[in-house]
Design an enzyme around this catalytic site. Structure first.
Site, PDB file in Angstrom:
ATOM      1  N   HIS A  81       0.250   0.240  10.274  1.00 25.01           N
ATOM      2  CA  HIS A  81      -0.520   0.930   9.551  1.00 25.01           C
ATOM      3  C   HIS A  81      -0.200   2.368   9.913  1.00 25.01           C
ATOM      4  CE1 HIS A  81      -3.766   3.022   7.636  1.00 25.01           C
ATOM      5  NE2 HIS A  81      -4.116   3.650   9.118  1.00 25.01           N
ATOM      6  N   HIS A 112       0.607   6.037   7.655  1.00 25.70           N
ATOM      7  CA  HIS A 112       0.794   7.752   7.804  1.00 25.70           C
ATOM      8  C   HIS A 112       1.930   8.208   7.991  1.00 25.70           C
ATOM      9  CE1 HIS A 112      -3.724   7.638   8.061  1.00 25.70           C
ATOM     10  NE2 HIS A 112      -3.865   6.564   8.765  1.00 25.70           N
ATOM     11  N   GLU A 139      -6.833   7.899   3.193  1.00 25.56           N
ATOM     12  CA  GLU A 139      -6.759   6.462   3.565  1.00 25.56           C
ATOM     13  C   GLU A 139      -6.572   5.501   2.266  1.00 25.56           C
ATOM     14  OE1 GLU A 139      -5.821   5.054   6.421  1.00 25.56           O
ATOM     15  OE2 GLU A 139      -6.805   6.506   8.040  1.00 25.56           O
ATOM     16  N   SER A 159      -0.192   0.146   3.430  1.00 28.69           N
ATOM     17  CA  SER A 159       0.035  -0.666   4.916  1.00 28.69           C
ATOM     18  C   SER A 159      -0.586  -1.821   4.451  1.00 28.69           C
ATOM     19  CB  SER A 159      -0.263   0.130   6.072  1.00 28.69           C
ATOM     20  OG  SER A 159      -1.656   0.639   6.314  1.00 28.69           O
TER      21      SER A 159
HETATM   22 FE   LIG Z   1      -5.296   5.210   9.205  1.00 30.86          FE
END
Ligand SMILES: [Fe+2]
Length: 300
Positions: free
Chosen positions: A170, A175, A216, A235
């Site tokens: 993730h 990110h 997100e 992700s």
């Molecule tokens: Fe996150």
């Protein structure tokens, strides 16, 4: 943030994150019974080694070199392969370009320090290790210093499509491409600056909520299609397969501020911006102007 699981069997017995105890420097990791890694002693010991290295690191130290297991490598490769096709179909063009800049390996997990070095050369942001979950204030205040707190462990091999906690897949797949892009690195820093100047914890929660829906889980329109920018969605194999079936609403600050979310569950409502530039302007204006007395008819 965790990968999102939505299968019915998990509802009501959703596994919580690992519990990390530090007894005079002796680090122990306890996984709840419903956690995919529960009972796997070798996995737990690897998590303990990674957690101890993060806890014992001095501020500013690069992430420790982690010896990933065969299972870790299999999970990384499998998830990367599945995500590759989904990204080609659903990711925004800005994400695809930034992912390419990041140059993540396909067949093995990268070392966090190498990912951090690449990002730092591009934008000055660093990824530094964290043992487990971190408070919202601690997470955002690190962003103000262009420091993204990142886990290094990989989700358990028994459920590669699901992690009850934000694992390194993730962090670096979701990110990493944001942080290597200067405009988005600036937005992450602005989110951190906002929390640093806020005293009102309810408004910090508001920042978290807008970050959730915009960073997100953010969606943007490109060429008449809805494309994905959000780190959590990008992700998650499962979320990318399902996001088109959710209730997708136009970007709206008051609506986002009043929309509940569960970071461990499939998102029933998402918000889409008319363009990448619109999402960036929207978030930039909010993070720059939010103050302790800001009100958006927020229900908490
Ligand atoms: Fe996150």
């Amino acid at each position: 943030m965790a990968d999102q699981s939505t299968d019915v069997t998990m509802r009501g017995r959703r596994p919580g994150p690992a519990l990390i105890d530090n007894n005079d420097g002796e680090i122990s990791v306890t996984l709840p019974e419903a956690h995919p890694g529960y009972g796997d002693q070798r996995y737990i010991e690897r998590r303990e080694w990674i957690a101890a290295a993060a806890i014992h690191a001095r501020p500013g130290d690069p992430a420790s070199h982690v010896v990933y297991s065969g299972d870790d490598r299999r999970v990384w490769q499998l998830v990367r392969e599945e995500l590759h096709d989904l990204h080609q179909r659903h990711a925004s063009s800005v994400y695809l370009e930034s992912l390419s800049t990041l140059g993540l390996p396909s067949h093995r997990p990268p070392q966090l320090r190498d990912v951090s070095d690449t990002i730092e050369k591009a934008t000055g942001f660093r990824m530094t290790p964290v043992a487990g979950s971190v408070s919202a204030r601690g997470f955002y205040e690190s962003l103000a210093d262009r420091n993204f707190r990142s886990t290094q462990y990989i989700r358990h091999v028994s459920r590669p499509g699901f992690s009850p906690e934000p694992d390194m897949i993730h962090e670096v797949v979701g990110h990493g491409p944001h942080l290597v892009n200067e405009r988005w690195a600036q937005l992450y820093q602005l989110a951190g600056d906002a929390v640093r100047r806020l005293q009102n914890s309810e408004v910090v929660e508001l920042v978290s909520r807008i970050f959730w829906f915009g960073v997100e889980c953010g969606l943007v329109r490109e060429g008449g299609e809805v494309k994905v920018w959000g780190a959590s969605l990008l992700s998650s194999v499962r979320e990318l397969r399902q996001f088109q079936n959710t209730d997708i609403r136009p970007l709206d600050l008051a609506a986002m501020a009043n929309q509940d979310y569960d970071s461990h569950a499939h998102q029933p409502v998402l918000f889409v911006a008319d363009s990448h530039a619109r999402l960036e302007d929207f978030l930039g204006e909010f993070f720059t102007t939010v103050e302790d007395d800001s009100t958006y008819a927020v229900k908490f």
